[in-house]
Design a protein around this motif. Structure first.
Motif, PDB file in Angstrom:
ATOM      1  N   UNK A  60       0.842  -1.186   0.000  1.00  0.00           N
ATOM      2  CA  UNK A  60       0.000   0.000   0.000  1.00  0.00           C
ATOM      3  C   UNK A  60       0.879   1.238   0.000  1.00  0.00           C
ATOM      4  N   UNK A  61       0.586   2.165  -0.928  1.00  0.00           N
ATOM      5  CA  UNK A  61       1.307   3.424  -0.959  1.00  0.00           C
ATOM      6  C   UNK A  61       0.834   4.309   0.185  1.00  0.00           C
ATOM      7  N   UNK A  62       1.779   4.794   0.971  1.00  0.00           N
ATOM      8  CA  UNK A  62       1.423   5.644   2.098  1.00  0.00           C
ATOM      9  C   UNK A  62       1.140   7.073   1.639  1.00  0.00           C
ATOM     10  N   UNK A  63       0.262   7.750   2.387  1.00  0.00           N
ATOM     11  CA  UNK A  63      -0.016   9.161   2.131  1.00  0.00           C
ATOM     12  C   UNK A  63       1.202   9.968   2.574  1.00  0.00           C
ATOM     13  N   UNK A  71      10.645  19.091  -4.057  1.00  0.00           N
ATOM     14  CA  UNK A  71      11.504  17.912  -3.928  1.00  0.00           C
ATOM     15  C   UNK A  71      10.707  16.640  -3.679  1.00  0.00           C
ATOM     16  N   UNK A  72       9.673  16.713  -2.803  1.00  0.00           N
ATOM     17  CA  UNK A  72       8.998  15.484  -2.350  1.00  0.00           C
ATOM     18  C   UNK A  72       7.590  15.292  -2.929  1.00  0.00           C
ATOM     19  N   UNK A  73       7.009  16.342  -3.526  1.00  0.00           N
ATOM     20  CA  UNK A  73       5.673  16.239  -4.105  1.00  0.00           C
ATOM     21  C   UNK A  73       4.678  15.594  -3.120  1.00  0.00           C
ATOM     22  N   UNK A  74       4.403  16.229  -1.990  1.00  0.00           N
ATOM     23  CA  UNK A  74       3.546  15.617  -0.969  1.00  0.00           C
ATOM     24  C   UNK A  74       2.110  15.439  -1.444  1.00  0.00           C
ATOM     25  N   UNK A  75       1.434  14.447  -0.847  1.00  0.00           N
ATOM     26  CA  UNK A  75       0.015  14.235  -1.129  1.00  0.00           C
ATOM     27  C   UNK A  75      -0.851  15.204  -0.344  1.00  0.00           C
ATOM     28  N   UNK A  76      -0.431  15.536   0.872  1.00  0.00           N
ATOM     29  CA  UNK A  76      -1.180  16.426   1.757  1.00  0.00           C
ATOM     30  C   UNK A  76      -0.185  17.335   2.478  1.00  0.00           C
ATOM     31  N   UNK A 133      -2.561  21.412  -4.170  1.00  0.00           N
ATOM     32  CA  UNK A 133      -2.291  20.279  -3.291  1.00  0.00           C
ATOM     33  C   UNK A 133      -3.294  20.329  -2.149  1.00  0.00           C
ATOM     34  N   UNK A 134      -3.780  19.176  -1.682  1.00  0.00           N
ATOM     35  CA  UNK A 134      -4.696  19.190  -0.532  1.00  0.00           C
ATOM     36  C   UNK A 134      -4.012  19.777   0.702  1.00  0.00           C
ATOM     37  N   UNK A 135      -4.644  20.768   1.309  1.00  0.00           N
ATOM     38  CA  UNK A 135      -4.060  21.455   2.459  1.00  0.00           C
ATOM     39  C   UNK A 135      -4.997  21.343   3.656  1.00  0.00           C
ATOM     40  N   UNK A 182      -8.496  14.699   3.374  1.00  0.00           N
ATOM     41  CA  UNK A 182      -7.836  15.619   2.445  1.00  0.00           C
ATOM     42  C   UNK A 182      -7.254  14.869   1.253  1.00  0.00           C
ATOM     43  N   UNK A 183      -6.669  13.705   1.531  1.00  0.00           N
ATOM     44  CA  UNK A 183      -6.087  12.910   0.450  1.00  0.00           C
ATOM     45  C   UNK A 183      -7.163  12.419  -0.513  1.00  0.00           C
ATOM     46  N   UNK A 184      -8.345  12.128   0.024  1.00  0.00           N
ATOM     47  CA  UNK A 184      -9.438  11.623  -0.816  1.00  0.00           C
ATOM     48  C   UNK A 184     -10.224  12.735  -1.496  1.00  0.00           C
ATOM     49  N   UNK A 185      -9.954  13.987  -1.125  1.00  0.00           N
ATOM     50  CA  UNK A 185     -10.805  15.091  -1.544  1.00  0.00           C
ATOM     51  C   UNK A 185     -10.686  15.400  -3.031  1.00  0.00           C
ATOM     52  N   UNK A 186     -11.749  15.993  -3.519  1.00  0.00           N
ATOM     53  CA  UNK A 186     -11.743  16.581  -4.857  1.00  0.00           C
ATOM     54  C   UNK A 186     -11.566  18.081  -4.636  1.00  0.00           C
ATOM     55  N   UNK A 187     -10.562  18.652  -5.261  1.00  0.00           N
ATOM     56  CA  UNK A 187     -10.165  20.004  -4.892  1.00  0.00           C
ATOM     57  C   UNK A 187     -10.878  21.024  -5.770  1.00  0.00           C
TER      58      UNK A 187
END
Length: 379
Positions: free
Chosen positions: A1-4, A47-52, A77-79, A130-135
């Motif tokens: 599983x890919x972590x958030x 550098x890291x392209x975060x998900x949240x 990005x989800x904030x 936030x990770x699941x959100x539609x922005x």
């Protein structure tokens, strides 16, 4: 599983450390970097392209709101905002939600041990949401310079926005006093993304709308400010609910952040009832509690509305409300920031209609117009 992948941005090293420990304690997420200010955060994002991103509102060099605007414009990005429980903190938090932040949490207290598990659950749940959100970018259209008269169209909702008012035009402002003498009520449940969804709906309702009771998942200390902000832009009166007050047409009552809101009766009148009882579905206020009270008190007079939010709070009670005679509307997936709560309600057969956010107020008033001439149901 890919972590958030989460980037924590806060000027306090203690807060960064605490947030990182909470996030890293979960199997499905990790802190990929931390930053003490927006300038370092900018480099970490590249550098890291975060998900949240969790973002402190008050920081040196550049405040969180200014940085949020840059994020949403240049690299959406989800904030998740981290807010202080102060008057300025609440005002800035709601501005952040208008600009596109998915949700917010209050800043943790470093000296608490009891209650830290609940706080950890809250923040990690909101990171998942936030990770699941539609922005939705630019949710609140910018007001034109003073003196201009042209209207704008909200790019998300498609609603006409008057230049001077900065809000959506009522979908029908010629309803007379049709609902004022009836016992019709509207009960609304919402969570992640709900603050902006509620604004879109309530701004469109005319002064003679039926009374509205709202449970929005929100911490204590924020709901009064939220109600006051809505009251400034709506034709109806919006306020934080108080225990025992009479429920009146043309008013919307928002559950306080630490109490359940329930529909009650006092003789011939509807009243607001508040409760300090245990959280339901890990929430207080809980949508389940509000909808259950509607099902018990006067279901045939109720229109239930389920808006965007993560989880399933209120879904079962909404289904029970429909079986008892209520008419229910659920927000559709395309317009929901998080489709969890509407999806669960729809799966249980609770919805009479599934409608885009920008159509909910219109469909609500059309339904009420259709049944407005009928005799009120007496309990």
């Amino acid at each position: 599983m890919n972590k958030i992948k989460v980037l924590v941005v806060d000027d306090s090293a203690l807060i960064r450390n605490l947030m990182s420990k909470i996030i890293n304690s979960q199997q499905d997420m990790e802190t990929i970097a931390t930053a003490p200010d927006p300038f370092i955060a900018r480099d970490q994002i590249k550098k890291f392209n975060p998900d949240v991103i969790t973002l402190d509102i008050e920081m040196p060099k550049m405040d969180g709101i200014e940085f949020l605007e840059k994020i949403m414009r240049l690299r959406p990005t989800p904030v998740l905002m981290v807010s202080t429980l102060t008057e300025r903190g609440t005002d800035v938090t709601f501005r952040a939600l208008e600009l596109g932040a998915v949700d917010f949490v209050t800043k943790p207290k470093l000296d608490i041990s009891q209650g830290m598990i609940d706080y950890a659950n809250e923040i990690t749940d909101k990171i998942r949401a936030a990770h699941a959100a539609r922005y939705r970018l630019n949710r609140l259209p910018a007001k034109p310079p003073a003196g201009t008269a042209s209207s704008q169209v909200d790019p998300v909702t498609g609603l006409v926005v008057p230049a001077q008012a900065g809000k959506a035009l009522p979908v029908n402002n010629a309803l007379g006093n049709r609902f004022a003498a009836t016992e019709k009520l509207v009960l609304i449940g919402s969570s992640t993304g709900g603050t902006e969804a509620l604004r879109v709906i309530l701004e469109q309702l005319p002064k003679d709308s039926p009374a509205i009771l709202i449970t929005q998942h929100m911490p204590a200390g924020f709901t009064k400010s939220f109600a006051d902000r809505l009251n400034q832009v709506c034709d109806i009166t919006v306020k934080e609910a108080t225990h025992g007050e009479r429920i009146l047409p043309g008013h919307a009552y928002i559950a306080p952040g630490d109490k359940h809101l329930m529909l009650g009766r006092n003789g011939a009148n509807y009243i607001c009832q508040l409760s300090d009882s245990e959280p339901v579905n890990r929430h207080r206020p809980s949508v389940e509690v509000l909808f259950k009270s509607g099902q018990e008190v006067s279901p045939r007079n109720i229109v239930g509305i389920m808006l965007t939010g993560m989880g399933k709070d209120g879904a079962q009670a909404m289904a029970d409300m429909k079986k008892a005679g209520a008419y229910n509307i659920c927000q559709d997936e395309a317009s929901s920031v998080v489709f969890g709560m509407p999806r669960e309600a729809i799966a249980l057969g609770a919805a009479d209609e599934v409608v885009s956010l920008n159509q909910i107020a219109k469909r609500l008033l059309e339904h009420l117009s259709k049944i407005g001439g009928r005799s009120a149901v007496r309990i």
